[in-house]
Enzyme design. Structure first.
Site, PDB file in Angstrom:
ATOM      1  N   THR A 178     -10.478 130.890  14.200  1.00  0.00           N
ATOM      2  CA  THR A 178     -10.556 130.966  12.826  1.00  0.00           C
ATOM      3  C   THR A 178      -9.539 131.569  12.075  1.00  0.00           C
ATOM      4  O   THR A 178      -8.742 132.183  12.676  1.00  0.00           O
ATOM      5  CB  THR A 178     -11.875 132.055  12.354  1.00  0.00           C
ATOM      6  OG1 THR A 178     -11.683 133.153  13.137  1.00  0.00           O
ATOM      7  CG2 THR A 178     -13.200 131.362  12.860  1.00  0.00           C
ATOM      8  N   GLU A 194     -16.105 132.764  18.758  1.00  0.00           N
ATOM      9  CA  GLU A 194     -15.578 131.544  18.702  1.00  0.00           C
ATOM     10  C   GLU A 194     -15.697 130.724  19.922  1.00  0.00           C
ATOM     11  O   GLU A 194     -15.741 129.336  19.819  1.00  0.00           O
ATOM     12  CB  GLU A 194     -14.101 131.549  18.347  1.00  0.00           C
ATOM     13  CG  GLU A 194     -13.978 132.334  16.879  1.00  0.00           C
ATOM     14  CD  GLU A 194     -12.655 132.721  16.996  1.00  0.00           C
ATOM     15  OE1 GLU A 194     -12.035 132.914  15.496  1.00  0.00           O
ATOM     16  OE2 GLU A 194     -11.621 132.991  17.777  1.00  0.00           O
ATOM     17  N   LYS A 220      -3.276 131.685   7.795  1.00  0.00           N
ATOM     18  CA  LYS A 220      -2.860 132.720   8.566  1.00  0.00           C
ATOM     19  C   LYS A 220      -3.842 133.395   9.638  1.00  0.00           C
ATOM     20  O   LYS A 220      -5.125 133.306   9.328  1.00  0.00           O
ATOM     21  CB  LYS A 220      -2.648 134.199   7.663  1.00  0.00           C
ATOM     22  CG  LYS A 220      -3.692 134.748   6.848  1.00  0.00           C
ATOM     23  CD  LYS A 220      -3.303 135.865   6.099  1.00  0.00           C
ATOM     24  CE  LYS A 220      -3.058 137.157   6.711  1.00  0.00           C
ATOM     25  NZ  LYS A 220      -4.232 137.732   7.332  1.00  0.00           N
ATOM     26  N   ASP A 221      -3.306 133.577  10.695  1.00  0.00           N
ATOM     27  CA  ASP A 221      -4.299 134.077  11.856  1.00  0.00           C
ATOM     28  C   ASP A 221      -3.513 135.230  12.597  1.00  0.00           C
ATOM     29  O   ASP A 221      -2.618 135.764  12.025  1.00  0.00           O
ATOM     30  CB  ASP A 221      -4.637 132.918  13.035  1.00  0.00           C
ATOM     31  CG  ASP A 221      -3.523 132.687  13.808  1.00  0.00           C
ATOM     32  OD1 ASP A 221      -2.269 133.208  13.504  1.00  0.00           O
ATOM     33  OD2 ASP A 221      -3.625 132.056  14.686  1.00  0.00           O
ATOM     34  N   MET A 222      -4.053 135.700  13.652  1.00  0.00           N
ATOM     35  CA  MET A 222      -3.754 136.599  14.442  1.00  0.00           C
ATOM     36  C   MET A 222      -3.015 136.573  15.659  1.00  0.00           C
ATOM     37  O   MET A 222      -2.829 137.607  16.592  1.00  0.00           O
ATOM     38  CB  MET A 222      -4.608 137.886  14.454  1.00  0.00           C
ATOM     39  CG  MET A 222      -5.059 138.736  13.074  1.00  0.00           C
ATOM     40  SD  MET A 222      -6.353 139.708  13.184  1.00  0.00           S
ATOM     41  CE  MET A 222      -5.706 141.124  13.919  1.00  0.00           C
ATOM     42  N   GLU A 223      -2.850 135.227  16.345  1.00  0.00           N
ATOM     43  CA  GLU A 223      -2.511 134.754  17.477  1.00  0.00           C
ATOM     44  C   GLU A 223      -1.549 133.637  17.510  1.00  0.00           C
ATOM     45  O   GLU A 223      -0.866 133.375  18.522  1.00  0.00           O
ATOM     46  CB  GLU A 223      -3.941 134.362  18.176  1.00  0.00           C
ATOM     47  CG  GLU A 223      -4.627 135.488  18.484  1.00  0.00           C
ATOM     48  CD  GLU A 223      -5.905 135.749  17.243  1.00  0.00           C
ATOM     49  OE1 GLU A 223      -6.295 136.928  17.604  1.00  0.00           O
ATOM     50  OE2 GLU A 223      -5.997 134.668  16.712  1.00  0.00           O
ATOM     51  N   ASP A 259     -12.234 132.634   5.218  1.00  0.00           N
ATOM     52  CA  ASP A 259     -11.858 133.671   4.111  1.00  0.00           C
ATOM     53  C   ASP A 259     -10.749 132.996   3.395  1.00  0.00           C
ATOM     54  O   ASP A 259      -9.856 132.726   3.755  1.00  0.00           O
ATOM     55  CB  ASP A 259     -11.840 134.896   4.662  1.00  0.00           C
ATOM     56  CG  ASP A 259     -10.432 135.402   5.537  1.00  0.00           C
ATOM     57  OD1 ASP A 259      -9.544 135.777   4.996  1.00  0.00           O
ATOM     58  OD2 ASP A 259     -10.845 134.867   6.694  1.00  0.00           O
TER      59      ASP A 259
END
Length: 287
Positions: free
Chosen positions: A136, A57, A219-222, A245
């Site tokens: 992303t 990214e 939704k993300d992870m950060e 996705d």
């Protein structure tokens, strides 16, 4: 690990509990306004910190903005894998950071812990006027998300910090309004929705229930971790998230994510460039 209260220690009056919850919600929702008031919002923005989780990214934006890698890594503690690129683009000083590769496993250091630590250290060292957390995300077709859509989230929250104790439950969710950018939204073609953050790529039934409660579109992870640190240190933050996705779709999440990562990164690159171009020459109040 946090010690849980004893069974007979939580016999506070219901009215007191309700009042505490209301005060917590009000405090959290006012954070964005407090942040904008502490950062000299009427002067032109001069320094932007872009926080990104993955090398894939990050590198297109490094090329787009003509940034150079900080070879000696002197702004970060010795031994950490964190990477910084920096340079000047159209009069703006840009620092782009990502957590680097895990020292043992050699994969991108994704997730809330790495991003929170990196954001904290970067704010302390680089003193940005504004943070952009770009990356992303998974999207929900039930909320209208499609592959390659790019969102400018209005709110962020966690979906995997479940603490079923009054007030602690609100702390775990950590819902925050992002820095308001009404003029930016009028200018760039980005969607608006809520972002929910957790440390897993997939979605457990418990996560799904929390994401629905958060009214999230992506939704993300950060993101929520970056928002927490930005609020803690009174730096305004905005979020740019491109959908790789469809979480509630038919394809396995990991497969669809890898299949679309490169193409969606191009959409992310374009969107972040539009955002930075709009920011150039403007103050926080102008956004």
């Amino acid at each position: 690990m946090m010690a849980l209260p004893e069974e007979n220690a939580g016999e506070a009056a219901p009215d007191a509990m309700a009042a505490a919850e209301e005060e917590t919600v009000a405090a959290v929702e006012s954070v964005a306004e407090e942040t904008s008031g502490k950062t000299g919002g009427d002067r032109p923005i001069s320094t932007i910190l872009i926080v990104i989780a993955m090398q894939t990214e990050a590198l297109p934006l490094v090329a787009k903005f003509g940034l150079a890698e900080d070879a000696d890594g002197s702004v970060f503690p010795k031994g950490v894998p964190w990477v910084r690129y920096h340079g000047t683009y159209k009069g703006l000083h840009i620092d782009l950071v990502w957590p680097g590769k895990d020292i043992i496993l050699g994969v991108d250091s994704v997730g809330t812990v790495s991003s929170a630590l990196l954001t904290f250290a970067s704010i302390q060292a680089l003193k940005p006027d504004l943070i952009i957390n770009a990356g992303t995300a998974g999207g929900f077709k039930a909320k209208g998300a499609c592959i390659r859509d790019v969102y400018l989230p209005s709110h962020v929250a966690f979906h995997d910090r479940r603490i079923p104790i009054p007030v602690f439950d609100l702390y775990g969710i950590g819902s925050r309004q992002t820095f308001s950018t009404p003029n930016l939204l009028k200018e760039v073609n980005l969607k608006v929705g809520r972002l929910s953050t957790g440390n897993s790529l997939d979605m457990s039934p418990q996560d799904e229930a929390s994401i629905l409660a958060n009214d999230a579109t992506v939704k993300d992870m950060e993101g929520a971790a970056v928002a927490y640190v930005a609020d803690l240190l009174s730096v305004p933050a905005i979020f740019v998230k491109a959908v790789t996705d469809i979480v509630d779709g038919d394809k396995p999440t990991a497969e669809e994510f890898m299949q679309n990562l490169i193409a969606v990164t191009a959409a992310l690159d374009h969107a972040v460039t539009e955002v930075v171009d709009f920011i150039n020459g403007k103050s926080l109040y102008d956004l």
